[in-house]
Design a protein around this motif. Structure first.
Motif, PDB file in Angstrom:
ATOM      1  N   GLU A 154       0.828  -1.211   0.000  1.00 26.66           N
ATOM      2  CA  GLU A 154       0.000   0.000   0.000  1.00 26.66           C
ATOM      3  C   GLU A 154       0.856   1.252   0.000  1.00 26.66           C
ATOM      4  O   GLU A 154       0.518   2.240  -0.632  1.00 26.66           O
ATOM      5  CB  GLU A 154      -0.918   0.018   1.234  1.00 26.66           C
ATOM      6  N   THR A 158       0.394   4.271  -2.433  1.00 28.32           N
ATOM      7  CA  THR A 158       0.131   5.646  -1.995  1.00 28.32           C
ATOM      8  C   THR A 158       1.058   6.613  -2.723  1.00 28.32           C
ATOM      9  O   THR A 158       0.665   7.717  -3.097  1.00 28.32           O
ATOM     10  CB  THR A 158       0.343   5.771  -0.470  1.00 28.32           C
ATOM     11  N   ASP A 161      -0.337   7.112  -6.029  1.00 29.15           N
ATOM     12  CA  ASP A 161      -1.489   8.028  -5.921  1.00 29.15           C
ATOM     13  C   ASP A 161      -1.025   9.460  -5.857  1.00 29.15           C
ATOM     14  O   ASP A 161      -1.564  10.344  -6.505  1.00 29.15           O
ATOM     15  CB  ASP A 161      -2.294   7.724  -4.653  1.00 29.15           C
ATOM     16  N   LYS A 162       0.008   9.669  -5.029  1.00 24.25           N
ATOM     17  CA  LYS A 162       0.523  11.029  -4.841  1.00 24.25           C
ATOM     18  C   LYS A 162       0.982  11.601  -6.173  1.00 24.25           C
ATOM     19  O   LYS A 162       0.660  12.733  -6.526  1.00 24.25           O
ATOM     20  CB  LYS A 162       1.704  10.988  -3.867  1.00 24.25           C
TER      21      LYS A 162
END
Ligand SMILES: Nc1ncnc2c1ncn2[C@@H]1O[C@H](COP(=O)(O)OP(=O)(O)OP(=O)(O)O)[C@@H](O)[C@H]1O
Ligand SMILES: [Mg+2]
Length: 415
Positions: A154, A158, A161-162
């Motif tokens: 994850e 993340t 995603d950032k």
């Protein structure tokens, strides 16, 4: 109508593009996650397959297999018998663990010799990725299971995603601002085009009307010169024709003046002698409004001012004419000028009817006239103050006024 449909199209276009970008970002993220999980699974399967191939169960105790887990890493090893009983676990003691027969990865491994699952671990209290491999030994069938903390995966996601948001959000903001700017520019251009069209149309019509009007005026003047030969009835009609022709003529002259002022893009600043200009206007007004017997008071402090001759003339002619036209018989018109910093303040005052408060807000609108008993018969077209307003604004000036019914008005121009 056309404008609205274009705006609608632009809004929809922007919406679809933004929607498309956001959707594709999420689809890419989903596929990236799927691929990432698949890769983790393949690596896990490969390492467990290699591990059981090299682990020699003849010489090393099977129970020791769990010691091979690297304590520092986030992975955990569990050895499970075919009946679901846990033999050993790298993190927890085997006796504390329940029967693992119902674990999804184990059910799958029993069927296909390999099984994987992502779920919450009651022992470790977090989401885990489980991979189990069937291990056939001379001591029976076992399942070697390795589990990896999802949080490690994850964390990587993340980060992705950032990056998506760091790139996507500024892009969407810039894109939306650009769309709005483009749309705004289009609207402004369209409005300008429309205004130009309106101004041109009015100008063309006025020019066309003025030619026959001048000819009519000429004929009327010819008839007036033969007045003595006309009957009283014909004389009266002729006087009406003359009055109305003059009214029409001044209406179209004013329309053209307003048109010209509106079209003006530049000003020609020169030294103007205010006194000469005011004197010339006043002598003209005294002639036109001779019967009113208006007294004029001049108090010009700064005579030579820097301004645009034509625009200044429009301002003064219209304001002074109003001061005469809406004055009482034997009234007074006062014109003062004084310097105010780099500008000049010109005040035109009259002792006339004044303007009622309910009309004051609208007198600068084109064609607006206060049509009451006091003004009846003054015959203006309501364009004078509109010309004044435009001229003042071209000169970056200001115009204000104070007016009191029956006492008169003061128009103050700062240019
Ligand atoms: N000094 C004034 N005193 C009283 N009323 C005024 C004065 N100046 C303007 N008004 C009112 O404001 C209205 C608008 O003035 P404006 O000069 O625009 O038009 P107008 O004088 O009627 O016609 P024109 O186009 O011939 O100037 C006038 O009809 C008049 O009622
Ligand atoms: Mg006027």
């Amino acid at each position: 109508m056309k404008n609205n449909s274009y705006r609608g199209l632009l809004v929809w276009q922007t919406f679809f593009i933004v929607f498309g970008i956001v959707t594709s970002a999420f689809i890419s993220r989903y596929h990236w996650k799927e691929n990432f999980t698949k890769q983790v699974e393949e690596q896990l399967e490969h390492s467990l397959t290699t591990f059981i191939k090299v682990y020699d169960t003849k010489y090393v105790l099977l129970e020791n297999v769990c010691n091979f887990s690297q304590k520092k890493s986030s992975s955990r090893l569990t050895l499970i018998r075919d009946n679901g009983v846990v033999v050993c676990d790298s993190n927890t003691s085997a006796e504390e663990m329940d029967n693992h027969n119902s674990r999804p990865e184990l059910i799958l491994a029993k069927k296909n010799s390999w099984g994987s699952a992502i779920r919450y671990s009651d022992t470790l209290k977090q989401d885990m990725f489980y991979g189990a491999i069937q291990w056939k030994t001379e001591k029976g069938i076992f399942y070697l299971r390795e589990s990896i903390q999802i949080s490690a995966m994850e964390r990587t996601l993340t980060k992705v995603d950032k990056y998506i948001f760091i790139v996507l959000i500024p892009f969407l903001i810039v894109f939306s601002i650009l769309s709005i700017l483009l749309w705004h520019r289009y609207e402004v251009k369209k409005q300008e085009q429309l205004d130009r069209l309106k101004v041109d149309l009015v100008s063309n019509i006025s020019h066309e009307v003025r030619t026959p009007l001048t000819s009519i005026k000429g004929f009327v003047q010819l008839l007036v010169s033969t007045e003595s030969e006309l009957s009283p009835n014909a004389k009266e009609s002729l006087s009406k024709i003359e009055k109305n022709t003059n009214r029409l003529n001044s209406l179209f002259t004013e329309i053209l003046d307003l048109n010209k002022v509106e079209k003006r893009k530049t000003t020609t600043i020169e030294e103007v002698d205010l006194e000469i200009m005011v004197d010339s206007i006043l002598s003209n007004m005294n002639l036109i409004y001779k019967e009113k017997n208006i007294e004029t008071v001049l108090n010009l402090e700064s005579n030579i001012i820097k301004s645009d001759y034509e625009l200044l003339e429009h301002i003064l002619v219209n304001l002074i004419e109003n001061a005469f036209k809406y004055n009482k018989d034997n009234g007074e018109v006062t014109i003062t000028s004084s310097s105010a910093g780099s500008k000049t303040l010109i005040i035109i005052s009259d002792t006339g009817n004044g303007i009622a408060p309910n009309h004051q807000e609208r007198i600068f609108e084109r064609f607006y006239r206060v049509d009451d008993a006091r003004n009846s018969g003054t015959g203006g077209s309501g364009l004078g103050l509109a010309i004044v307003k435009h001229s003042v604004s071209h000169l970056n000036g200001e115009i204000t006024f104070e007016s009191k019914i029956d006492f008169g008005s003061h128009f103050k121009v700062l240019i």
